[in-house]
Design an enzyme around this catalytic site. Structure first.
Site, short mmCIF file in Angstrom:
data_model
loop_
_atom_site.label_atom_id
_atom_site.label_comp_id
_atom_site.label_asym_id
_atom_site.label_seq_id
_atom_site.Cartn_x
_atom_site.Cartn_y
_atom_site.Cartn_z
N GLY A 15 -7.08 0.35 9.79
CA GLY A 15 -5.75 0.81 9.39
C GLY A 15 -5.78 0.58 7.88
N GLY A 16 -6.83 0.73 7.22
CA GLY A 16 -6.86 0.57 5.68
C GLY A 16 -6.74 1.84 4.93
CB SER A 17 -6.56 5.29 6.08
OG SER A 17 -5.80 5.18 6.90
CG ASP A 59 -18.09 2.18 3.37
OD1 ASP A 59 -18.08 3.45 3.13
OD2 ASP A 59 -18.90 1.54 3.81
CB SER A 137 6.40 -5.58 12.47
OG SER A 137 7.75 -5.29 12.08
CE1 TYR A 150 5.61 -0.56 14.69
CE2 TYR A 150 7.52 -1.95 14.22
CZ TYR A 150 6.29 -1.30 13.83
OH TYR A 150 5.63 -1.78 12.63
CB ALA A 152 7.15 -4.50 23.81
CE LYS A 154 3.44 -3.65 14.65
NZ LYS A 154 2.26 -3.66 13.81
#
Ligand SMILES: NC(=O)c1ccc[n+]([C@@H]2O[C@H](COP(=O)([O-])OP(=O)(O)OC[C@H]3O[C@@H](n4cnc5c(N)ncnc54)[C@H](OP(=O)(O)O)[C@@H]3O)[C@@H](O)[C@H]2O)c1
Length: 244
Positions: A15-17, A59, A137, A150, A152, A154
């Protein structure tokens, strides 16, 4: 000694995009780590600045974590792994999470995939005595109107952080988490693009500003560094005071 120098370290940000994960990835790269990032699109060129994406010194690899088989098959070019950041996350608006299809999808991306990624990279983290950082979160600590999955997922992520930390401490792996408040990313555009909603949200934040990916990166660098060598199983709330 500079504890925030990551020269020679290898970092993977799932999730680093874009957004928070991208900001965290860039912060490690700026401190001389070798950094791989993933996102759902085929190529890094499929993202723009508008998405909150920049791939300088990163990368990029495609990975859809909603598919367990894709996580199994994922083979990033890593010789070692010192820091794994799990920043993947999704939300479905317009009450889509009240239908089981939507509920399951968000749970798969936000919770199930955390365990799948953590388990997959556990051996590499053990070899390096590395660090795992799970992005949950502040939604873990209160109801989120309209988004049952969301909230539940987190809440589950915070529990998973504690339990993996306890289990893997004997392997020399430190597991910790970050709970962001309201951060300006493509995920929060429904709020930030609406002036009335944005004003209401800012009113509830004692620091009266949105968080930035750089604010989250500060916490990630700390948690991955020797400065946090005795911090274990902790989820650091980084929210400008939102849930005070
Ligand atoms: N922004 C906030 O206010 C806030 C607050 C608290 C917690 N968070 C959490 O912070 C994390 C990052 O979110 P963000 O705000 O930075 O939003 P974002 O820019 O949309 O980033 C979400 C990341 O997760 C990836 N992702 C989504 N679905 C995926 C899937 N099925 N498979 C693989 N990757 C997937 C996205 O890939 P693509 O770029 O390809 O979509 C992106 O890299 C999430 O876990 C989110 O829940 C955000």
């Amino acid at each position: 000694m500079n504890e925030l120098d990551f020269t020679g370290k290898q970092v993977l940000v799932i999730g680093g995009s874009s957004g928070i994960g991208n900001g965290i990835a860039r912060a490690f790269a700026m401190r001389d780590a070798k950094v791989c990032v993933t996102g759902t699109r085929a190529h890094s060129t499929d993202y723009s600045e508008e998405d909150g994406s920049s791939f300088e010194a990163l990368d990029y690899h495609q990975l859809d974590v909603a598919q367990p088989s894709a996580i199994e098959a994922f083979a990033p070019p890593l010789q070692r792994l010192d820091v794994l950041v799990l920043a993947q996350g999704a939300v479905i608006y317009r009450r889509g999470e009240f239908a089981m299809e939507g509920f399951r999808r968000v749970m798969e991306v936000n919770l199930m995939s955390l365990m799948a990624c953590a388990a997959k990279f556990h051996p590499l983290l053990k070899t390096s005595g590395g660090s795992l950082i799970i992005v949950s979160s502040t939604a873990a600590y209160h109801a989120t109107k309209g988004n049952p999955a969301y909230s539940a997922s987190k809440t589950g992520a915070v529990g998973l952080t504690r339990t993996l930390a306890q289990a893997w401490a004997e392997d020399g792996i430190r597991v910790n988490g970050i709970a962001p408040g309201l951060v300006d990313t493509k995920m929060t555009k429904a709020t930030t693009d609406n002036p009335k909603r944005l004003a209401g949200a800012l009113e509830g934040i004692p620091m009266h500003r949105l968080g930035t990916p750089q604010d989250m990166a500060g916490a990630a660098l700390f948690l991955a560094s020797p400065l946090a060598s005795y911090v274990l199983g902790h989820t650091l709330v980084v929210d400008g005071g939102l849930i005070l």
